[in-house]
Write a protein that holds these residues in place. Structure first.
Motif, PDB file in Angstrom:
ATOM      1  N   GLY A 114      44.866  34.957  36.043  1.00 33.52           N
ATOM      2  CA  GLY A 114      43.845  34.807  35.805  1.00 33.52           C
ATOM      3  C   GLY A 114      43.315  33.341  36.969  1.00 33.52           C
ATOM      4  N   VAL A 115      44.904  34.015  38.360  1.00 37.66           N
ATOM      5  CA  VAL A 115      44.841  32.957  39.271  1.00 37.66           C
ATOM      6  C   VAL A 115      45.002  33.694  40.134  1.00 37.66           C
ATOM      7  N   PRO A 116      43.904  35.316  40.859  1.00 33.95           N
ATOM      8  CA  PRO A 116      44.266  35.490  41.869  1.00 33.95           C
ATOM      9  C   PRO A 116      44.051  35.827  43.256  1.00 33.95           C
ATOM     10  N   VAL A 117      43.446  34.421  43.408  1.00 31.13           N
ATOM     11  CA  VAL A 117      43.577  34.046  45.137  1.00 31.13           C
ATOM     12  C   VAL A 117      45.185  33.327  45.467  1.00 31.13           C
ATOM     13  N   THR A 118      45.794  33.772  46.689  1.00 34.14           N
ATOM     14  CA  THR A 118      46.893  33.671  46.972  1.00 34.14           C
ATOM     15  C   THR A 118      46.512  32.849  48.570  1.00 34.14           C
ATOM     16  N   VAL A 163      45.948  30.290  42.778  1.00 32.82           N
ATOM     17  CA  VAL A 163      44.672  29.639  42.227  1.00 32.82           C
ATOM     18  C   VAL A 163      43.345  30.631  41.548  1.00 32.82           C
ATOM     19  N   GLU A 164      42.259  29.668  41.155  1.00 29.23           N
ATOM     20  CA  GLU A 164      41.180  30.855  40.096  1.00 29.23           C
ATOM     21  C   GLU A 164      40.249  31.804  41.266  1.00 29.23           C
ATOM     22  N   SER A 165      39.836  30.606  42.220  1.00 26.26           N
ATOM     23  CA  SER A 165      38.451  31.190  42.601  1.00 26.26           C
ATOM     24  C   SER A 165      38.949  30.258  44.318  1.00 26.26           C
ATOM     25  N   MET A 166      38.119  30.231  45.013  1.00 26.53           N
ATOM     26  CA  MET A 166      37.722  29.642  46.395  1.00 26.53           C
ATOM     27  C   MET A 166      37.450  28.087  45.913  1.00 26.53           C
ATOM     28  N   ALA A 167      36.626  28.161  44.818  1.00 32.13           N
ATOM     29  CA  ALA A 167      35.943  26.692  44.437  1.00 32.13           C
ATOM     30  C   ALA A 167      37.145  25.803  43.821  1.00 32.13           C
ATOM     31  N   ALA A 168      38.049  26.305  42.992  1.00 33.58           N
ATOM     32  CA  ALA A 168      39.138  26.102  42.375  1.00 33.58           C
ATOM     33  C   ALA A 168      39.744  25.537  43.651  1.00 33.58           C
TER      34      ALA A 168
END
Length: 202
Positions: A114-118, A163-168
Protein backbone atom coordinates in the motif's frame (compact mmCIF):
# COMPACT_ATOMS: atom_id res chain seq x y z
CA UNK A 1 60.77 2.70 -16.60
CA UNK A 2 60.55 2.65 -12.80
CA UNK A 3 57.13 1.79 -11.37
CA UNK A 4 56.35 3.44 -8.05
CA UNK A 5 53.80 1.90 -5.73
CA UNK A 6 52.37 4.00 -2.95
CA UNK A 7 53.45 2.58 0.46
CA UNK A 8 50.63 1.20 2.60
CA UNK A 9 51.22 3.76 5.35
CA UNK A 10 50.74 6.64 2.88
CA UNK A 11 47.52 5.33 1.34
CA UNK A 12 45.22 6.50 4.17
CA UNK A 13 46.57 10.04 3.79
CA UNK A 14 46.14 9.93 0.01
CA UNK A 15 42.58 8.61 0.43
CA UNK A 16 41.61 11.37 2.87
CA UNK A 17 43.23 14.16 0.88
CA UNK A 18 41.60 13.00 -2.35
CA UNK A 19 38.16 12.99 -0.74
CA UNK A 20 38.70 16.41 0.79
CA UNK A 21 39.95 17.83 -2.52
CA UNK A 22 36.75 16.70 -4.26
CA UNK A 23 34.67 18.41 -1.59
CA UNK A 24 36.62 21.66 -1.90
CA UNK A 25 36.32 21.69 -5.68
CA UNK A 26 32.58 20.99 -5.70
CA UNK A 27 31.53 23.49 -3.04
CA UNK A 28 32.76 26.63 -1.37
CA UNK A 29 31.90 25.41 2.11
CA UNK A 30 32.46 26.88 5.52
CA UNK A 31 35.30 25.52 7.61
CA UNK A 32 32.90 23.70 9.94
CA UNK A 33 31.32 21.85 7.04
CA UNK A 34 34.68 20.95 5.55
CA UNK A 35 35.77 19.58 8.93
CA UNK A 36 32.57 17.56 9.32
CA UNK A 37 33.00 16.09 5.84
CA UNK A 38 36.66 15.28 6.53
CA UNK A 39 35.65 13.40 9.66
CA UNK A 40 32.98 11.52 7.71
CA UNK A 41 35.49 10.44 5.05
CA UNK A 42 37.99 9.46 7.74
CA UNK A 43 35.43 7.32 9.57
CA UNK A 44 34.39 5.61 6.34
CA UNK A 45 38.02 4.83 5.54
CA UNK A 46 38.68 3.48 9.02
CA UNK A 47 35.65 1.22 8.80
CA UNK A 48 36.79 -0.02 5.41
CA UNK A 49 40.37 -0.71 6.55
CA UNK A 50 39.35 -2.25 9.86
CA UNK A 51 38.05 -5.26 8.03
CA UNK A 52 39.89 -6.46 4.96
CA UNK A 53 38.98 -9.89 3.67
CA UNK A 54 40.57 -11.69 0.75
CA UNK A 55 37.95 -12.76 -1.78
CA UNK A 56 38.80 -14.91 -4.77
CA UNK A 57 36.96 -15.17 -8.07
CA UNK A 58 34.66 -17.91 -6.74
CA UNK A 59 33.63 -15.72 -3.80
CA UNK A 60 32.88 -12.83 -6.15
CA UNK A 61 30.89 -15.12 -8.44
CA UNK A 62 28.83 -16.41 -5.52
CA UNK A 63 28.19 -12.91 -4.22
CA UNK A 64 26.94 -11.81 -7.63
CA UNK A 65 24.51 -14.73 -7.71
CA UNK A 66 23.09 -14.36 -4.20
CA UNK A 67 22.61 -10.62 -4.65
CA UNK A 68 20.22 -11.46 -7.49
CA UNK A 69 18.45 -14.31 -5.68
CA UNK A 70 19.64 -15.62 -2.34
CA UNK A 71 17.14 -18.49 -2.53
CA UNK A 72 19.02 -20.14 -5.41
CA UNK A 73 19.79 -23.76 -4.41
CA UNK A 74 23.43 -24.63 -3.75
CA UNK A 75 23.27 -27.20 -6.56
CA UNK A 76 22.43 -24.48 -9.10
CA UNK A 77 25.04 -22.11 -7.67
CA UNK A 78 27.66 -24.84 -7.92
CA UNK A 79 26.91 -25.29 -11.62
CA UNK A 80 27.06 -21.56 -12.28
CA UNK A 81 30.32 -20.80 -10.49
CA UNK A 82 32.19 -24.04 -11.18
CA UNK A 83 32.44 -25.51 -7.67
CA UNK A 84 31.08 -28.53 -5.88
CA UNK A 85 27.87 -28.16 -3.89
CA UNK A 86 29.70 -28.73 -0.59
CA UNK A 87 32.29 -26.06 -1.48
CA UNK A 88 29.52 -23.59 -2.24
CA UNK A 89 27.87 -24.25 1.13
CA UNK A 90 31.20 -23.85 2.97
CA UNK A 91 31.93 -20.59 1.22
CA UNK A 92 28.45 -19.18 1.91
CA UNK A 93 28.77 -20.08 5.60
CA UNK A 94 32.13 -18.31 5.73
CA UNK A 95 30.85 -15.25 3.90
CA UNK A 96 28.00 -14.96 6.40
CA UNK A 97 30.22 -15.63 9.42
CA UNK A 98 32.68 -12.94 8.29
CA UNK A 99 29.80 -10.52 7.68
CA UNK A 100 30.54 -10.19 3.99
CA UNK A 101 26.91 -11.22 3.53
CA UNK A 102 25.33 -9.05 6.20
CA UNK A 103 21.68 -10.02 5.77
CA UNK A 104 19.29 -12.28 3.89
CA UNK A 105 16.12 -10.31 3.24
CA UNK A 106 12.93 -10.50 1.21
CA UNK A 107 12.01 -7.65 -1.14
CA UNK A 108 8.26 -7.03 -0.86
CA UNK A 109 6.29 -5.23 -3.54
CA UNK A 110 5.51 -1.65 -2.37
CA UNK A 111 2.18 -1.85 -4.20
CA UNK A 112 1.11 -4.85 -2.12
CA UNK A 113 2.07 -2.99 1.06
CA UNK A 114 0.00 0.00 0.00
CA UNK A 115 2.95 2.37 -0.48
CA UNK A 116 3.36 2.48 -4.28
CA UNK A 117 4.84 5.99 -4.55
CA UNK A 118 8.65 6.16 -4.43
CA UNK A 119 10.11 9.54 -3.50
CA UNK A 120 13.75 10.67 -3.39
CA UNK A 121 14.53 13.84 -1.45
CA UNK A 122 17.70 15.91 -1.20
CA UNK A 123 17.74 17.73 2.14
CA UNK A 124 20.02 20.54 3.32
CA UNK A 125 20.20 21.44 7.00
CA UNK A 126 21.88 24.11 9.09
CA UNK A 127 25.23 22.73 10.17
CA UNK A 128 26.34 21.53 13.54
CA UNK A 129 26.64 18.22 15.36
CA UNK A 130 23.42 18.90 17.29
CA UNK A 131 21.29 19.60 14.22
CA UNK A 132 22.77 16.61 12.39
CA UNK A 133 21.94 14.30 15.28
CA UNK A 134 18.44 15.68 15.75
CA UNK A 135 17.53 15.34 12.10
CA UNK A 136 19.04 11.84 11.89
CA UNK A 137 17.01 10.67 14.87
CA UNK A 138 13.84 12.20 13.44
CA UNK A 139 14.05 10.43 10.09
CA UNK A 140 15.07 7.15 11.77
CA UNK A 141 11.72 7.23 13.57
CA UNK A 142 9.67 7.65 10.38
CA UNK A 143 8.39 4.47 8.75
CA UNK A 144 8.18 6.21 5.37
CA UNK A 145 11.98 6.49 5.23
CA UNK A 146 13.35 3.26 3.76
CA UNK A 147 16.92 4.50 3.32
CA UNK A 148 18.81 7.66 4.21
CA UNK A 149 22.42 8.69 3.64
CA UNK A 150 24.54 11.61 4.80
CA UNK A 151 26.32 12.75 1.66
CA UNK A 152 28.83 15.19 0.21
CA UNK A 153 27.82 17.69 -2.47
CA UNK A 154 25.13 20.33 -2.55
CA UNK A 155 22.81 18.55 -0.09
CA UNK A 156 23.39 16.94 3.30
CA UNK A 157 21.00 13.98 3.19
CA UNK A 158 19.49 11.80 0.47
CA UNK A 159 16.24 10.13 1.53
CA UNK A 160 14.41 7.25 -0.12
CA UNK A 161 10.74 7.18 0.85
CA UNK A 162 7.81 4.86 0.14
CA UNK A 163 4.40 6.50 0.64
CA UNK A 164 0.81 5.64 -0.22
CA UNK A 165 0.05 8.82 -2.16
CA UNK A 166 1.21 12.34 -2.95
CA UNK A 167 -1.10 13.58 -0.20
CA UNK A 168 0.76 11.32 2.24
CA UNK A 169 4.07 12.75 1.05
CA UNK A 170 2.76 16.30 1.45
CA UNK A 171 1.91 15.51 5.08
CA UNK A 172 5.36 13.96 5.59
CA UNK A 173 7.08 17.00 4.07
CA UNK A 174 5.13 19.35 6.30
CA UNK A 175 6.00 17.41 9.45
CA UNK A 176 9.63 16.63 8.69
CA UNK A 177 10.79 19.56 6.53
CA UNK A 178 8.53 22.60 6.83
CA UNK A 179 8.11 22.42 10.59
CA UNK A 180 11.84 21.95 11.22
CA UNK A 181 13.72 25.28 11.48
CA UNK A 182 17.01 23.47 10.89
CA UNK A 183 15.99 22.38 7.37
CA UNK A 184 17.17 25.11 5.02
CA UNK A 185 15.90 23.54 1.79
CA UNK A 186 14.83 20.30 0.18
CA UNK A 187 14.25 19.03 -3.35
CA UNK A 188 11.75 16.30 -4.20
CA UNK A 189 12.07 13.75 -7.01
CA UNK A 190 9.22 11.33 -7.72
CA UNK A 191 10.29 8.03 -9.27
CA UNK A 192 8.29 7.15 -12.38
CA UNK A 193 9.84 3.70 -12.92
CA UNK A 194 12.67 1.72 -11.38
CA UNK A 195 15.34 1.06 -14.00
CA UNK A 196 17.93 -0.78 -11.87
CA UNK A 197 17.18 -2.09 -8.43
CA UNK A 198 15.69 -4.80 -6.27
CA UNK A 199 12.34 -4.93 -8.06
CA UNK A 200 13.39 -4.12 -11.62
CA UNK A 201 13.53 -6.88 -14.20
CA UNK A 202 16.95 -7.42 -15.79
Amino acid sequence: MIAFRCPAQIRPIRFLLSGLAIILLENAWSFSRILASYRLIQSLYERQMAKTVDLDRFDHALLREVQIDNQTPARILAERVGLSQSAVLRRLRRLRAERIITADISIVSPEILGVPVTVHVLVSIDHGSRTFGEFSRKIQARSEVKQASYVTGGADFVLHLQVESMAAYAAFARDVFHDDPNVSEYHTYIAMREVVGSTSKR
